[in-house]
Design a protein around this motif. Structure first.
Motif, PDB file in Angstrom:
ATOM      1  N   THR A  78      18.791   3.681   9.248  1.00 53.55           N
ATOM      2  CA  THR A  78      17.903   4.371  10.173  1.00 53.55           C
ATOM      3  C   THR A  78      16.496   4.303   9.600  1.00 53.55           C
ATOM      4  OG1 THR A  78      18.322   6.485   9.091  1.00 53.55           O
ATOM      5  CG2 THR A  78      19.697   5.941  10.980  1.00 53.55           C
ATOM      6  N   LEU A  79      15.571   3.899  10.423  1.00 56.31           N
ATOM      7  CA  LEU A  79      14.190   3.771   9.998  1.00 56.31           C
ATOM      8  C   LEU A  79      13.389   4.974  10.481  1.00 56.31           C
ATOM      9  CD1 LEU A  79      13.577   0.009  10.801  1.00 56.31           C
ATOM     10  CD2 LEU A  79      14.075   1.029   8.598  1.00 56.31           C
ATOM     11  N   LYS A  80      12.586   5.519   9.596  1.00 59.09           N
ATOM     12  CA  LYS A  80      11.703   6.627   9.957  1.00 59.09           C
ATOM     13  C   LYS A  80      10.317   6.026  10.192  1.00 59.09           C
ATOM     14  CE  LYS A  80       9.933  10.988   8.243  1.00 59.09           C
ATOM     15  NZ  LYS A  80       9.839  11.882   7.086  1.00 59.09           N
ATOM     16  N   ILE A  81      10.015   5.812  11.452  1.00 58.25           N
ATOM     17  CA  ILE A  81       8.742   5.190  11.818  1.00 58.25           C
ATOM     18  C   ILE A  81       7.671   6.280  11.850  1.00 58.25           C
ATOM     19  CG2 ILE A  81       7.512   3.840  13.541  1.00 58.25           C
ATOM     20  CD1 ILE A  81       9.847   2.314  12.367  1.00 58.25           C
ATOM     21  N   GLN A  82       6.642   6.096  11.042  1.00 57.66           N
ATOM     22  CA  GLN A  82       5.526   7.028  11.053  1.00 57.66           C
ATOM     23  C   GLN A  82       4.262   6.290  10.652  1.00 57.66           C
ATOM     24  OE1 GLN A  82       6.548  10.094   8.280  1.00 57.66           O
ATOM     25  NE2 GLN A  82       5.748   8.990   6.529  1.00 57.66           N
ATOM     26  N   THR A  83       3.162   6.874  10.982  1.00 62.85           N
ATOM     27  CA  THR A  83       1.874   6.290  10.616  1.00 62.85           C
ATOM     28  C   THR A  83       1.378   6.950   9.346  1.00 62.85           C
ATOM     29  OG1 THR A  83       0.619   7.875  11.916  1.00 62.85           O
ATOM     30  CG2 THR A  83       1.326   5.852  13.032  1.00 62.85           C
ATOM     31  N   TYR A  84       0.373   6.365   8.750  1.00 63.68           N
ATOM     32  CA  TYR A  84      -0.196   6.915   7.524  1.00 63.68           C
ATOM     33  C   TYR A  84      -0.773   8.309   7.770  1.00 63.68           C
ATOM     34  CZ  TYR A  84      -3.108   7.303   3.361  1.00 63.68           C
ATOM     35  OH  TYR A  84      -3.692   7.725   2.204  1.00 63.68           O
TER      36      TYR A  84
END
Length: 93
Positions: free
Chosen positions: A82-88
């Motif tokens: 599972t990937l935790k997609i987030q921005t900086y």
């Protein structure tokens, strides 16, 4: 009769890449409990199969080897990634 488990090595927490995570491993389950050595205090046992790990390219190869040798085995499924997609910018919320 020795029992083995067949699994795919997970990615190490210190790894950024996925090197060597596609290989399958056959590992024997411990036949006896570990006990501390009276002289050094290190944990150990007389079970030498615990030191053996065999690597295979596919799960089918590992299963074929276990059946050929007459091992009871259990195939542990690979957990889904599972990937935790987030921005900086999410780090500062």
């Amino acid at each position: 009769m020795a029992k083995a488990r067949i699994f795919q090595r997970p990615k190490n927490a210190m790894q950024s890449g996925r090197a060597r995570t596609d290989r399958w491993t056959l590992e024997f389950e411990p036949a006896e409990a570990k006990r501390p050595d009276p002289l050094t205090g290190w944990a150990g046992s007389g079970d030498t199969n615990e030191q053996v790990r065999l690597g295979f390219a596919t799960a089918e190869d590992a299963i074929a080897y276990a059946e050929k040798v007459g091992l009871a085995f259990e195939v542990v499924p690979t957990p889904t990634r599972t990937l935790k997609i987030q921005t900086y910018a999410d780090n500062f919320r």
